[in-house]
Design an enzyme around this catalytic site. Structure first.
Site, short mmCIF file in Angstrom:
data_model
loop_
_atom_site.label_atom_id
_atom_site.label_comp_id
_atom_site.label_asym_id
_atom_site.label_seq_id
_atom_site.Cartn_x
_atom_site.Cartn_y
_atom_site.Cartn_z
N MET A 49 0.84 -1.20 0.00
CA MET A 49 0.00 0.00 0.00
C MET A 49 0.88 1.26 0.00
SD MET A 49 -3.38 -0.93 2.16
CE MET A 49 -2.70 -0.72 3.79
N GLU A 54 11.83 -0.41 5.13
CA GLU A 54 12.74 -1.54 4.94
C GLU A 54 12.01 -2.89 4.93
OE1 GLU A 54 15.98 -2.30 4.24
OE2 GLU A 54 16.01 -0.22 3.60
N HIS A 56 9.11 -3.53 3.49
CA HIS A 56 8.70 -3.73 2.10
C HIS A 56 9.93 -4.05 1.23
CE1 HIS A 56 5.50 -0.77 3.50
NE2 HIS A 56 4.77 -1.77 3.09
N GLN A 80 -10.44 -2.73 2.19
CA GLN A 80 -9.96 -3.43 3.39
C GLN A 80 -9.96 -2.53 4.62
OE1 GLN A 80 -6.02 -4.23 1.52
NE2 GLN A 80 -5.19 -3.78 3.55
N GLN A 172 -2.90 -12.38 7.64
CA GLN A 172 -3.10 -12.07 6.22
C GLN A 172 -2.36 -13.09 5.35
OE1 GLN A 172 -2.89 -7.99 4.35
NE2 GLN A 172 -0.82 -8.69 3.87
N SER A 205 4.06 1.12 8.06
CA SER A 205 3.77 2.44 7.47
C SER A 205 3.04 3.31 8.49
CB SER A 205 2.91 2.29 6.23
OG SER A 205 3.54 1.43 5.30
P1 AMP Z 1 1.39 -3.00 3.45
O1 AMP Z 1 1.96 -1.93 2.58
O2 AMP Z 1 1.33 -2.62 4.90
O3 AMP Z 1 0.11 -3.57 2.92
O4 AMP Z 1 2.43 -4.19 3.40
C1 AMP Z 1 2.81 -4.76 2.18
C2 AMP Z 1 3.57 -6.03 2.46
O5 AMP Z 1 4.73 -5.73 3.24
C3 AMP Z 1 2.75 -7.04 3.28
O6 AMP Z 1 2.99 -8.35 2.78
C4 AMP Z 1 3.31 -6.87 4.66
O7 AMP Z 1 3.18 -8.02 5.46
C5 AMP Z 1 4.77 -6.57 4.37
N1 AMP Z 1 5.38 -5.89 5.51
C6 AMP Z 1 4.92 -4.79 6.15
N2 AMP Z 1 5.71 -4.48 7.19
C7 AMP Z 1 6.69 -5.41 7.21
C8 AMP Z 1 7.80 -5.66 8.06
N3 AMP Z 1 8.09 -4.88 9.11
N4 AMP Z 1 8.60 -6.71 7.78
C9 AMP Z 1 8.32 -7.53 6.73
N5 AMP Z 1 7.30 -7.35 5.89
C10 AMP Z 1 6.48 -6.31 6.13
#
Ligand code: AMP
Length: 299
Positions: A49, A54, A56, A80, A172, A205
């Site tokens: 999103m 780091e 991501h 969502q 998720q 984020s």
């Molecule tokens: P989001 O942008 O929050 O939807 O996250 C996108 C992807 O990045 C999802 O698969 C999250 O699980 C992963 N993600 C978010 N934060 C972390 C983190 N601290 N460590 C590893 N993966 C992450």
């Protein structure tokens, strides 16, 4: 103020030297993937999103290590978010994200506008699997329906070989794995470890919402998970005893609004009364106005 779409256009016109190719339509991104596949290149997909950190980028690196072409999607998925949640104030930092992704060697970024994914008349949703019901599912009704729907759409729009998700959103990842298996998705799913700040806070984020005091308070979440891991290592197997201590750590830090502290089976997320390793410890709690989630595996 620039709209999201005009921001995309502006960035696209003046890409940095290493800027990835930015596409905004389903047709364009599909064609890019099909062309790469025709050249025998494997495709890695990293759905996000945006407001990248780091965590991501670790998914991007995993994709780059395994696949020939890495494609990142940036889409703040409205379906969502609940009506009282932070959809409208969710951080949107497209220009900075593109720079970071360029430095990481990402080939293509798909950043569609809302109508590209949900055009007028859209009315079909994925009914998520059973593992979506507890924890996040009960605190955020409809959340996984929105997640499963958008992720399945992305799998269809972008026929990738492998898609990368983070353990940070552990439930998720289970929902997506189950859905992919149940609905014959051809893309392989990888789940990568949680990336943390040096002091233990899981990168998110949403951490930008925290003020300095809240940032300190938030550390109690990873501390509480570490305590659970220590207790299990030392032989404590009574889930009620462990959860009481975990809640105490949160309370001592002044975190009073706790959605759940759970000790659950890794595949089903059924709560355990007696710990049978491996198990998952999971927390969702509000720090100020920010809802944070974190988890760790108990071995
Ligand atoms: P989001 O942008 O929050 O939807 O996250 C996108 C992807 O990045 C999802 O698969 C999250 O699980 C992963 N993600 C978010 N934060 C972390 C983190 N601290 N460590 C590893 N993966 C992450």
């Amino acid at each position: 103020m620039a709209t999201y779409q005009s921001q995309i256009t502006a960035d696209h016109k003046s890409p940095g030297r290493a800027a990835p190719r930015l596409v905004t339509t389903c047709k364009e991104v599909y064609n890019a993937v099909i062309a790469a596949r025709a050249n025998g290149r494997s495709i890695g997909l990293v759905p996000t999103m945006g407001a990248l950190h780091e965590g991501h980028l670790s998914l991007v690196r995993a994709s780059r290590a395994e696949c020939d072409l890495t494609l990142v999607t940036i889409f703040v998925n409205p379906t969502q978010f609940g009506p009282q949640e932070d959809f409208s104030r969710y951080p949107r930092t497209l220009e900075k994200d593109l720079q970071g992704l360029g430095r990481c060697g990402v080939d293509v970024v798909f950043a569609p506008a809302k109508d590209e994914i949900y055009p007028a008349g859209f009315s079909t949703y994925v009914d998520p699997p059973k593992v979506a019901e507890p924890l996040e599912g009960s605190c955020r009704p409809g959340h996984f329906r929105g997640v499963a729907t958008v992720v399945l759409k992305l799998f269809n729009i972008i026929p990738a070989d492998v898609a990368y998700f983070g353990q940070k959103d552990y439930q998720q990842s289970l929902v997506i794995r189950r859905m992919a298996q149940d609905l014959n998705v051809r893309t392989d799913i990888r789940v990568c470890p949680i990336v943390r700040e040096p002091d233990g806070l899981a990168m998110s984020s949403r951490n930008v919402y925290l003020n300095a005091d809240e940032r300190q308070q938030a550390l109690a979440i990873s501390r509480s998970l570490n305590l659970a891991a220590d207790m299990v290592r030392q032989g404590e197997l009574d889930a009620a005893v462990i959860k009481a201590k975990m809640r105490q750590v949160l309370a001592d830090a002044g975190i009073t609004r706790v959605d759940y502290v759970a000790l659950a089976a890794p595949e089903t997320l059924e709560e355990m009364s007696r710990i049978d390793v491996p198990a998952m410890a999971l927390i969702a709690a509000h720090v100020g106005n920010t809802r944070l989630i974190d988890n760790c595996r108990l071995e």
